[in-house]
Scaffold this active site. Sequence first.
Site, PDB file in Angstrom:
ATOM      1  N   CYS A  44       6.282 -13.906 -44.923  1.00  0.00           N
ATOM      2  CA  CYS A  44       4.941 -14.339 -45.316  1.00  0.00           C
ATOM      3  C   CYS A  44       4.389 -15.430 -44.404  1.00  0.00           C
ATOM      4  CB  CYS A  44       4.909 -14.815 -46.768  1.00  0.00           C
ATOM      5  SG  CYS A  44       5.955 -16.258 -47.086  1.00  0.00           S
ATOM      6  N   HIS A  74      -3.091 -26.722 -40.898  1.00  0.00           N
ATOM      7  CA  HIS A  74      -3.819 -26.435 -42.134  1.00  0.00           C
ATOM      8  C   HIS A  74      -5.129 -25.720 -41.843  1.00  0.00           C
ATOM      9  CE1 HIS A  74      -6.612 -27.477 -45.478  1.00  0.00           C
ATOM     10  NE2 HIS A  74      -5.550 -27.202 -46.211  1.00  0.00           N
ATOM     11  N   GLY A 112       9.635 -17.644 -44.684  1.00  0.00           N
ATOM     12  CA  GLY A 112       8.520 -18.493 -44.281  1.00  0.00           C
ATOM     13  C   GLY A 112       8.719 -18.895 -42.827  1.00  0.00           C
ATOM     14  N   THR A 113       8.227 -18.074 -41.916  1.00  0.00           N
ATOM     15  CA  THR A 113       8.568 -18.259 -40.501  1.00  0.00           C
ATOM     16  C   THR A 113       7.840 -19.426 -39.850  1.00  0.00           C
ATOM     17  OG1 THR A 113       6.942 -16.545 -39.939  1.00  0.00           O
ATOM     18  CG2 THR A 113       9.259 -15.871 -40.129  1.00  0.00           C
ATOM     19  N   ASN A 114       6.757 -19.934 -40.462  1.00  0.00           N
ATOM     20  CA  ASN A 114       6.112 -21.128 -39.890  1.00  0.00           C
ATOM     21  C   ASN A 114       7.079 -22.307 -39.926  1.00  0.00           C
ATOM     22  OD1 ASN A 114       3.876 -19.456 -39.876  1.00  0.00           O
ATOM     23  ND2 ASN A 114       2.843 -20.494 -41.548  1.00  0.00           N
ATOM     24  N   ASP A 115       7.595 -22.620 -41.120  1.00  0.00           N
ATOM     25  CA  ASP A 115       8.529 -23.739 -41.245  1.00  0.00           C
ATOM     26  C   ASP A 115       9.861 -23.428 -40.568  1.00  0.00           C
ATOM     27  OD1 ASP A 115       7.183 -25.839 -42.481  1.00  0.00           O
ATOM     28  OD2 ASP A 115       7.420 -24.973 -44.467  1.00  0.00           O
ATOM     29  N   GLU A 122      13.172 -20.605 -45.448  1.00  0.00           N
ATOM     30  CA  GLU A 122      12.316 -21.254 -44.453  1.00  0.00           C
ATOM     31  C   GLU A 122      12.983 -22.430 -43.768  1.00  0.00           C
ATOM     32  OE1 GLU A 122       8.809 -22.795 -46.526  1.00  0.00           O
ATOM     33  OE2 GLU A 122       9.916 -22.625 -48.401  1.00  0.00           O
ATOM     34  N   ARG A 144      -0.600 -19.018 -52.596  1.00  0.00           N
ATOM     35  CA  ARG A 144      -0.317 -20.458 -52.534  1.00  0.00           C
ATOM     36  C   ARG A 144      -1.018 -21.146 -53.708  1.00  0.00           C
ATOM     37  NH1 ARG A 144      -2.192 -18.860 -47.433  1.00  0.00           N
ATOM     38  NH2 ARG A 144      -0.684 -18.935 -45.734  1.00  0.00           N
ATOM     39  N   ARG A 187       3.824 -18.179 -55.244  1.00  0.00           N
ATOM     40  CA  ARG A 187       4.679 -19.299 -54.854  1.00  0.00           C
ATOM     41  C   ARG A 187       4.336 -20.522 -55.683  1.00  0.00           C
ATOM     42  NH1 ARG A 187       4.199 -21.728 -48.868  1.00  0.00           N
ATOM     43  NH2 ARG A 187       2.332 -22.676 -49.789  1.00  0.00           N
TER      44      ARG A 187
END
Length: 537
Positions: free
Chosen positions: A492, A118, A426-429, A405, A224, A280
């Site tokens: 994103c 975060h 959503g490549t982070n998740d 994601e 967001r 989103r």
Amino acid sequence: MKDWRTGADSLRLAVTAALAGGDTAAERAKAVLSITAADLDDVIHAQFEAAAVALTSGLGASPGAGVGKVYFSADDAADAADRGEDVVLVRNETTPADVHGMMVANGLLTTRGGLVSHAAVVARGWGTPAVVGADTIVIGDRCFSVGDVVVEEGDVISIDGATGDVVLGEMATASGGPPEEFFTLLSWADEIRAGHLAVRANADTGDDAMKARELGAEGIGLCRTEHMFLAADRLPVVRRMILARDADEEGAALEELGRVQQADFEDILRAMDSLPVTVRLLDPPLHEFLPSVAELTLKEATEGLSDVEQQELRAARTWAEHNPMIGTRGVRLGVLKPGLYAMQVRALLAAVQTLRDAGLHPIVEVMIPLTVTRPELALARSWVEAEIEATQSDHSDITIGTMIETPRAALRAGDIAHDADFFSFGTNDLTQLTFGFSRDDVETRMMPAYLDLGLLPANPFDTIDQFGVGALLRLAVEQGREAVPGLKMGVCGEHGGDPASIELFHEIGLDYVSCSPYRVPIARLTAAQAVLASSSK
């Protein structure tokens, strides 16, 4: 000692050489290829004038030099900033409830978390220097220690968000701003990538959107909406909605949230007039908007709780989950509380109409987060379409898509595409769930060992994993466009601002990348370099 002018010097030399060589397309291309992401970072962000001995270090999560007095809570940081003090907020980790303190800080320092924690993501979005995962720091009662060294609240520290160094005392900073050659070279990069790979920004406020547009963003790829709920005057309303005892109480709280959210949407859409904005719908689990169970339980045992705090504790326990990042969040929360998504869409449509009436041209894309099945997306899409129909206005230009994601969504992209106007990866998740890595835990302790031993070629939260996550992306793109030819697709996740990742995104045929506003120049440069590299093959 490092030459802090290297980035500016490189830009001047590259542009001067191109102009001296006749200012041809070939010379411009050579200039673009000669510049690195580090060169741009050097001129965008403030830097320290000299080197210093670090007290400790962590992960450099958001570049730049941050200097200020140490404070350990968001409230104390905000109060100190109100007094005119420069602040560095030090936390074990940050949550959405800390945003009011984070936004006034000159720097963020956490003992836990990684590059997509975060603190890291929010800091990059605001251009705030941040060091995360500094796990030698032990936070105590209004102080922190590193070994025998104790830093008290109010002491000054300096943090380097590029190197991850934390230094005791005040270091001098230098920031002359980008030279003219910065803008010249990026204009050449834009010419090269035109028609190939667009660059958008992840932005959540009107100010963020304006900064993104100044830095060359061609739209917003991720807004967001949860960040709009966290201002001091709004969080209590969110909590009233969560604590509501009946539909009337919940409806009243949602109506109040809708009014403030409409104003937020108007600011963002106004800043991005005539450019696409992907909104989103609410993604995080509801417990993130409540005080933590641990904090309330401690206060209950030591001081006692008010009636409202007792209600908050009961709600926090009800909504608490063992694995909240794979729990009741995204569209799953919408299934349980559809009024939330309906409120957001109504506020968005009202904002669109207000700006149209003022002669502006908002372009809106509504994104449903965390869908894993086609029926799930079809249901969520029906909520959006019902609100659009209820306006009795022409909103046929508003598109509805989803985030891909999870591995299942990537594997079933061809099926999901039938109810989607666009995909945003959503490549982070997707990275977290593909590897089974906790993105908040593995980067400080496990990841360095894996990189040192060569078990991974790079940190997959920093640079996209080409063979695992990359394979899922390829499959999703192929299946999605086989089902719906021409389906618009972008990314994103934080990888949208990483040079090595952008090469893959161009190769597999994405339409755009979206990244934090201060990474937009790097994405513009790297996208052009990827186009040049592919054309030379």
